[in-house]
Design a protein around this motif. Structure first.
Motif, PDB file in Angstrom:
ATOM      1  N   ARG A  36      22.108   5.418  12.022  1.00 59.70           N
ATOM      2  CA  ARG A  36      20.862   5.081  11.321  1.00 59.70           C
ATOM      3  C   ARG A  36      20.654   3.521  11.423  1.00 59.70           C
ATOM      4  O   ARG A  36      19.800   3.273  10.973  1.00 59.70           O
ATOM      5  CB  ARG A  36      21.152   5.494   9.615  1.00 59.70           C
ATOM      6  N   LEU A  37      21.689   2.568  11.621  1.00 60.43           N
ATOM      7  CA  LEU A  37      21.744   1.404  11.683  1.00 60.43           C
ATOM      8  C   LEU A  37      21.174   0.927  13.020  1.00 60.43           C
ATOM      9  O   LEU A  37      22.090   1.143  14.131  1.00 60.43           O
ATOM     10  CB  LEU A  37      22.874   0.717  11.077  1.00 60.43           C
ATOM     11  N   PRO A  38      20.129   0.248  13.249  1.00 61.64           N
ATOM     12  CA  PRO A  38      19.738  -0.424  14.873  1.00 61.64           C
ATOM     13  C   PRO A  38      21.021  -1.278  14.914  1.00 61.64           C
ATOM     14  O   PRO A  38      21.405  -2.081  14.145  1.00 61.64           O
ATOM     15  CB  PRO A  38      18.462  -0.847  14.218  1.00 61.64           C
ATOM     16  N   ASP A  39      21.205  -1.138  16.290  1.00 66.32           N
ATOM     17  CA  ASP A  39      22.500  -1.816  16.919  1.00 66.32           C
ATOM     18  C   ASP A  39      22.090  -3.352  17.476  1.00 66.32           C
ATOM     19  O   ASP A  39      21.751  -3.365  18.533  1.00 66.32           O
ATOM     20  CB  ASP A  39      23.091  -0.988  17.936  1.00 66.32           C
ATOM     21  N   LEU A  40      21.866  -4.204  16.762  1.00 63.28           N
ATOM     22  CA  LEU A  40      21.435  -5.397  16.990  1.00 63.28           C
ATOM     23  C   LEU A  40      22.588  -6.045  18.000  1.00 63.28           C
ATOM     24  O   LEU A  40      22.085  -6.903  18.916  1.00 63.28           O
ATOM     25  CB  LEU A  40      21.315  -6.560  15.812  1.00 63.28           C
ATOM     26  N   HIS A  41      23.648  -6.031  17.899  1.00 60.19           N
ATOM     27  CA  HIS A  41      24.769  -6.496  18.669  1.00 60.19           C
ATOM     28  C   HIS A  41      24.865  -5.688  20.125  1.00 60.19           C
ATOM     29  O   HIS A  41      24.823  -6.527  21.040  1.00 60.19           O
ATOM     30  CB  HIS A  41      26.313  -6.291  17.932  1.00 60.19           C
TER      31      HIS A  41
END
Length: 399
Positions: free
Chosen positions: A374-379
């Motif tokens: 659910r958390l966009p993967d910025l890394h």
């Protein structure tokens, strides 16, 4: 008055400008890079490239040189929520690029790249003060010493305070100031040197990042709401107060027992600024000049490399550089908008105050803990992470 003629004139010899100049010179393009500094110096800037940016560096042919000559790969990202260590992530094992973060001293990275650009055949002039740009079919750059340089295309790679942007007639958009970042380099910090450390305190409305740079040095960042703290840390006089504020972030206290400042300490507003369609009338903007994402989230260097790769590919594929510049600008706008949506969600979730914000966190955070997708993967993915309405609803726990 002498007049110099080039295919490409790049104003700014930092990460974006030197990487573009290096790649275009390798392709046989006649390139001039102009930078106002005779020697790059320490300033408070980003000193780590996320894995998706490292993939861009690899495609630009600079990753190995950076890693061998000034950088070090950091595979682990450790998260702390208050005093609780919540997660360890092996970036190299869990990101599409198969790479970790690449950390370095910013000024060392700049020296490496501008040297490589010159070695590849680009003409480098520094110190060289640009005093104006005349846009048009054959754009012209004016220098303080009276020289002028004409080109098929002028590229502004001169950072968040870009002057090329103004000379080119671009309009700057900006998010309201909300967060402030304070940062310096610490020596003698007891934190492990094999991992990025991040700490978020919802209650304090603060977050902190520690980036290991090698040789016993860490870049320390402290982010807080602008309205919560009247003082802005700056200079040696605030070194002790900044260190005390770092200790208050509930990372292990022993890490900071022998720490000393080893670099500039400065604070700055952390807000996104950008230009819509950064190409017009013979002038193109890349890197922070085109769009500076909120530095709270550390994507600026990776985003600059994405710009370089997008522009390089268009210029080498399309003989009409006006068409190539417009295609680059369209792709840049797409990527910047996606990244900005995601970072705006993070700011809202982590730093907003009031009953409604508390209720949103109470609903969404347990769902994200149970399902990290659910958390966009910025890394790992950066602007390639989903940022549409479905992704937003998942992030906020609405579906």
């Amino acid at each position: 008055m002498s007049r110099l003629q080039y295919d490409l004139v790049i104003v700014g010899g930092g990460l974006a400008g030197s990487s573009l100049g290096l790649n275009m010179a390798r392709a046989g393009v006649k390139v001039l890079i102009l930078d106002r500094e005779a020697r790059f110096r320490d300033r408070v800037r980003g000193e780590g490239i996320f894995p998706w940016g490292c993939a861009e560096a690899r495609s630009l042919g600079i990753y190995q040189d950076l890693r061998e000559r000034c950088g070090r790969e950091i595979r682990m990202w450790r998260r702390h929520l208050g005093a609780e260590r919540t997660a360890d992530r092996d970036l190299a094992a869990t990101t599409p690029s198969g790479l970790g973060m690449l950390n370095f001293r910013h000024e060392e990275m700049q020296e490496v790249l501008i040297g490589l650009a010159e070695k590849a055949g680009a003409t480098v002039r520094r110190p060289a003060e640009v005093v104006g740009v005349n846009p048009g079919p054959c754009p012209e750059v004016r220098l303080r010493d009276g020289e002028r340089a004409t080109a098929r295309l002028v590229v502004g790679a001169d950072g968040r305070a870009s002057r090329v942007r103004g000379w080119g007639g671009f309009t700057v958009c900006r998010n309201p100031d909300f967060l402030v970042i304070a940062s310096t380099i610490h020596e003698g910090l007891g934190a492990p040197d094999d991992a990025i450390q991040s700490c978020l305190s919802i209650e304090r409305g603060q977050s902190m990042l520690l980036y290991p740079l090698g040789a016993g040095l860490h870049r320390s960042y402290l982010i807080h709401r602008a309205a919560d703290r009247a003082q802005r840390f700056s200079g040696e006089r605030d070194a002790a107060a900044f260190l005390a504020a770092c200790r208050d972030m509930e990372m292990p206290a022993e890490w900071f027992g022998a720490a000393k400042q080893n670099g500039l300490l400065a604070s700055f507003d952390s807000s996104a600024s950008w230009v819509d369609h950064p190409a017009r009338d013979g002038v193109v903007l890349i890197g922070d000049a085109a769009g500076a994402s909120d530095p709270t989230y550390g994507c600026g260097l990776a985003l600059a490399l994405r710009d370089v790769r997008l522009l390089r590919d268009q210029l080498l594929a399309e003989p009409d550089w006006t068409i190539a510049a417009d295609r680059y600008a369209e792709a840049h706008d797409r990527d910047f908008a996606g990244l900005k949506r995601i970072t705006d969600w993070f700011t809202d979730m982590n730093f907003s105050t009031g009953p409604a914000a508390d209720a949103t966190r109470a609903r969404s955070m347990p769902l994200r803990a149970a399902d990290p997708s659910r958390l966009p993967d910025l890394h790992g993915a950066g602007p390639d992470a989903p940022s549409d309405e479905h992704a937003r609803m998942r992030f906020y726990g609405l579906i």
